[in-house]
Design an enzyme around this catalytic site. Structure first.
Site, PDB file in Angstrom:
ATOM      1  N   ILE A  82       2.714   5.070   4.450  1.00  0.00           N
ATOM      2  CA  ILE A  82       2.102   3.861   4.985  1.00  0.00           C
ATOM      3  C   ILE A  82       2.752   2.650   4.342  1.00  0.00           C
ATOM      4  O   ILE A  82       2.854   2.551   3.122  1.00  0.00           O
ATOM      5  CB  ILE A  82       0.589   3.840   4.718  1.00  0.00           C
ATOM      6  CG1 ILE A  82      -0.085   5.067   5.327  1.00  0.00           C
ATOM      7  CG2 ILE A  82      -0.028   2.554   5.266  1.00  0.00           C
ATOM      8  CD1 ILE A  82       0.035   5.173   6.828  1.00  0.00           C
ATOM      9  N   LYS A  83       3.173   1.722   5.169  1.00  0.00           N
ATOM     10  CA  LYS A  83       3.860   0.523   4.685  1.00  0.00           C
ATOM     11  C   LYS A  83       2.881  -0.641   4.704  1.00  0.00           C
ATOM     12  O   LYS A  83       2.272  -0.942   5.743  1.00  0.00           O
ATOM     13  CB  LYS A  83       5.069   0.237   5.581  1.00  0.00           C
ATOM     14  CG  LYS A  83       6.181  -0.587   4.964  1.00  0.00           C
ATOM     15  CD  LYS A  83       7.369  -0.593   5.931  1.00  0.00           C
ATOM     16  CE  LYS A  83       8.560  -1.322   5.372  1.00  0.00           C
ATOM     17  NZ  LYS A  83       9.652  -1.374   6.378  1.00  0.00           N
ATOM     18  N   VAL A  84       2.721  -1.291   3.554  1.00  0.00           N
ATOM     19  CA  VAL A  84       1.786  -2.415   3.439  1.00  0.00           C
ATOM     20  C   VAL A  84       2.513  -3.613   2.846  1.00  0.00           C
ATOM     21  O   VAL A  84       3.459  -3.462   2.070  1.00  0.00           O
ATOM     22  CB  VAL A  84       0.562  -2.055   2.568  1.00  0.00           C
ATOM     23  CG1 VAL A  84      -0.208  -0.877   3.164  1.00  0.00           C
ATOM     24  CG2 VAL A  84       0.974  -1.768   1.130  1.00  0.00           C
TER      25      VAL A  84
END
EC number: 2.2.1.2
Length: 217
Positions: A82-84
């Site tokens: 997951i890219k945040v």
């Protein structure tokens, strides 16, 4: 150094993966928009091709909605990271996800202090943007070196993922400094193999071989 390719172009990903060059893939909203496909559909297809981490980015800006989006994206495949974004809400989301064993890529990093916070939040990857710093007349490679020093000082396990790479020299310099990963556009990855002296040497070998009149087959 690991090589990730920065694209949502499935054909390019398949070609590079078949060469054995890919350790993972990074995507972002802009790349998904460029691909012109549904994010869940194209991300699933990428995950089926590549065994390594595939970064899928949330689009929300608040923690609660980031968590909801992350839940949807994480269910696409086991190799999703997951890219945040590197904001307080992004770091809060990173901490919550990594506490549950989810890979997280914290993106849009432009300072060593930001990278330190991401490592403290348990990020799997930190993505400092080299090219965008260079655009502002700031040496992006200095940031890679600063992060490397800090992470080594404290034995952080967060991997440095050099991003916004524009040139083959960026790749070389990132490798020399000690970045764990370089995520590069397909064109740059293809360019790594190129050198004019290689082409010149092949032309000479081919010309000399023709003179012999021989055939190996």
């Amino acid at each position: 150094m690991k090589f990730f390719v920065d694209t949502a172009d499935v054909d390019e990903i398949r070609t590079l993966n078949d060469l054995g060059m890919l350790d993972g893939v990074t995507t972002n909203p802009s790349l998904i928009a460029k691909a012109g496909r549904d994010i869940k559909e194209v991300t699933k297809e990428i995950c089926d091709i590549v065994k390594g981490p595939v970064s899928a980015e949330v689009t929300a800006l608040d923690h609660e909605t980031m968590m909801k989006e992350a839940d949807v994206l994480a269910k696409i495949a086991d190799n999703i990271a997951i890219k945040v974004p590197l904001t307080f809400d992004g770091l809060r989301t990173c901490k919550a996800l990594t506490d549950n064993g989810q890979m997280v890529n914290v993106t849009l990093c432009f300072s060593a202090n930001q990278a330190l916070l991401a490592a403290k939040a348990g990020a799997s990857f930190i993505s400092p943007f080299i090219g965008r710093l260079d655009d502002m007349a700031i040496d992006g490679m200095e940031l890679i070196g600063e992060i490397r020093t800090i992470y080594d000082n404290y034995d952080f396990e967060t991997e440095i993922l050099a991003a916004s790479i524009r040139t083959v020299n960026h790749v070389k310099e990132a490798a020399m400094i000690g970045a764990d990963v370089a995520t590069v556009p397909p064109s740059t990855l293809h360019a790594l193999v190129k050198h004019p002296l290689t082409d010149k040497g092949l032309d000479a070998f081919t010309a000399d071989w023709k003179k012999t009149g021989q055939s190996i087959l």
